[in-house]
Design an enzyme around this catalytic site. Structure first.
Site, PDB file in Angstrom:
ATOM      1  N   SER A 272      -2.544  -4.554  -3.457  1.00  0.00           N
ATOM      2  CA  SER A 272      -1.319  -4.971  -4.112  1.00  0.00           C
ATOM      3  C   SER A 272      -1.585  -6.300  -4.818  1.00  0.00           C
ATOM      4  O   SER A 272      -2.598  -6.438  -5.497  1.00  0.00           O
ATOM      5  CB  SER A 272      -0.184  -5.053  -3.094  1.00  0.00           C
TER       6      SER A 272
ATOM      7  N   ASP B 265       1.875   6.007  -6.622  1.00  0.00           N
ATOM      8  CA  ASP B 265       2.259   4.612  -6.428  1.00  0.00           C
ATOM      9  C   ASP B 265       2.803   4.058  -7.746  1.00  0.00           C
ATOM     10  O   ASP B 265       2.090   4.028  -8.749  1.00  0.00           O
ATOM     11  CB  ASP B 265       1.042   3.807  -5.979  1.00  0.00           C
TER      12      ASP B 265
ATOM     13  N   HIS C  75       0.976   3.548  -2.208  1.00  0.00           N
ATOM     14  CA  HIS C  75       0.523   2.165  -2.332  1.00  0.00           C
ATOM     15  C   HIS C  75      -0.481   1.795  -1.243  1.00  0.00           C
ATOM     16  O   HIS C  75      -0.172   1.871  -0.057  1.00  0.00           O
ATOM     17  CB  HIS C  75       1.757   1.270  -2.243  1.00  0.00           C
TER      18      HIS C  75
END
Length: 510
Positions: free
Chosen positions: A191, A447, A472
């Site tokens: 991320s 995602d 994700h």
């Protein structure tokens, strides 16, 4: 009300901020915290069953403890002598003194010992006899001074300062363990920390030999319309339990809510969606549709990462069964299902309550740092997930204007300043064309954050993996028997790339 992210991606390994890319809406914050809690329980169970890297844990044996490194508060002004405590963890249980160093980068929430005990990077560390170290991001978790969240002091929170923290940490670990250039450094992150992983390699290539960047939104964007475009595609994707019927039902449900708002049927909406207070204010009406949209966004972003967040399940509520109920009624069922999972009796759609939470400067050493992350979106990234595009299945009340107002209301940052900051970030890091080397970008195609990532090989040494049907940061989790074949194959490719990098380093430095 929302302000994006990086939310977390969140891996079992980290409990560290992989989770936090997401929105600033109250419901999304609740989802992130629930995912965090659930993943920590799973991590503990995984360690009890399988130990660390397959080695059983010994009761009373060594366990990584939180340590502290005092860092300069402002690396770019040496006349400022202020410092802050930065938390880190070390696992030397696999390490051969001639082996590599695997650096796990923290992000928009606190880290824990699991960042060096569990996850795919830890499995690879055992294979390659690596020293595993993890550094918490400045201003998150315990890595902050007591007055750090004040308007005056939060200005020292930035990705550039964070990268320089990593360089100082590199020097500390090198001196502590008497490392040489033969101890090859590789960094890992997911991320926002995935972006940091790529940027650390880009900006400090003499310190880190290569980087794995998972679910990394390296391109900053003010109006992130692509997020909800991917959400819509995922809700209609049969591979993960979606369908065209599901997407149409979601869209119809939100259209019905918008129609009732325009007609002034506020008491009906308040009753149907179990609101804790009235919806008389326009800001509260926007908060309601934001919270409802968050349920679907969170389900897609964390699909099957934890119980309750499953595209197939939410699509069954919206489009399954008989034809008797309207899409509006089915939307109320989705909301009630969410409240039951959260053990909540009503939905707080007060904008003022959400604003007060973001203005709160009290330090929380665990969990997600929402005030901090919203500040970073205002000063660096944008990432505002809007719904003004006609392809968005939610409400156009999720506007760019409403989200930019948060920057003004919470931090006194004007919309033009936010736009200039996003432009600078892309110029400074190169957006999704970083022109670096030895970086592996890994994304899942359901995602929503993959829309801002590197999805195709940019060169022979800037490579990309796009995993079919995963959400994700899925690749960062520990290997599980139920992993889909696409995820298993991706991890094999990551393993091979890490091995190739280490072999290349051995030849270069021998």
């Amino acid at each position: 009300m929302r302000s994006a992210l990086l939310h977390c991606c969140f891996a079992l390994s980290a409990l560290s901020g992989l989770l936090s890319l997401g929105t600033g809406g109250k419901v999304f914050r609740q989802i992130k915290e629930q995912v965090r809690w659930s993943q920590e329980l799973r991590a503990r169970k995984h360690l009890q069953l399988y130990g660390v890297g397959g080695r059983p844990l010994v009761p009373g044996g060594p366990w990584p403890k939180a340590e502290t490194l005092w860092q300069p508060l402002d690396h770019f002004n040496r006349q400022n002598n202020l410092t802050f405590p930065q938390r880190f963890f070390v696992n030397d249980g696999f390490w051969n003194p001639q082996g590599p160093v695997f650096l796990f980068i923290g992000g928009e929430s606190s880290i824990s010992e699991y960042s060096v005990l569990s996850g795919h990077h830890v499995e690879m560390a055992q294979r390659y006899n690596a020293l595993v170290v993890a550094l918490e991001h400045r201003y998150y978790g315990a890595s902050i001074n007591p007055d750090g969240l004040s308007q005056e002091n939060i200005r020292f929170l930035s990705s550039q300062q964070a990268l320089t923290d990593l360089s100082s940490f590199h020097l500390y670990i090198t001196q502590r363990f008497n490392l040489t250039r033969n101890n090859t450094w590789l960094c890992f992150g997911g991320s926002y920390p995935g972006s940091l992983s790529a940027w650390f390699r880009l900006k400090f290539p003499h310190l880190v030999f290569a980087a794995v960047a998972s679910s990394a939104p390296v391109r900053a964007q003010l109006d992130f319309t692509g997020y909800n475009k991917v959400v819509a595609e995922s809700l209609s994707n049969p591979v993960v339990g979606g369908s065209d019927k599901c997407l149409q039902a979601v869209s119809a449900g939100f259209h019905a809510v918008d129609d009732k708002l325009k007609a002034g049927n506020l008491s009906e909406l308040q009753k149907d969606f179990l609101c804790c207070g009235s919806l008389d204010l326009a800001e509260d009406q926007s908060e309601l549709v934001s919270n409802l949209a968050d349920i679907f966004m969170g389900t897609v972003q964390y699909n099957r990462e934890t119980a309750g967040y499953d595209i197939a399940a939410v699509c069954n509520l919206m489009a399954g069964g008989g034809e008797g109920e309207s899409s509006y009624t089915r939307l109320t069922h989705v909301l009630k299902d969410y409240l039951a999972r959260m053990a909540l009796s009503c939905l707080d759609s007060s904008f003022q309550n959400s604003l007060a939470e973001l203005q709160d400067t009290q330090i929380n050493p665990v969990g997600v740092g929402e005030r901090q992350w919203v500040y970073q979106t205002c000063t660096e990234f944008g990432y505002y997930q809007t719904c003004e595009d006609p392809r968005c299945p939610f409400s156009p009340l999720l506007s760019l204007r409403s989200q930019l107002q948060l920057c003004s209301q919470v931090f006194g940052i004007s919309p033009p300043s936010v736009e200039s900051a996003v432009t600078f970030t892309n110029e400074f890091y190169g957006a999704d064309h970083p022109k670096s080397s030895r970086i592996l970008f890994v994304n899942g195609d359901i995602d929503p954050w993959h829309a801002l990532g590197v999805l195709k090989d940019r060169s022979r040494s800037e490579r990309a993996i796009l995993i079919n049907g995963t959400a994700h940061c899925a690749d960062m989790n520990p290997t599980q028997p139920q992993d889909p074949p696409s995820l298993t194959l991706a991890r094999q490719q990551i393993n091979k790339q890490v091995g190739d990098w280490l072999e290349a380093a051995r030849k270069e430095f021998s």
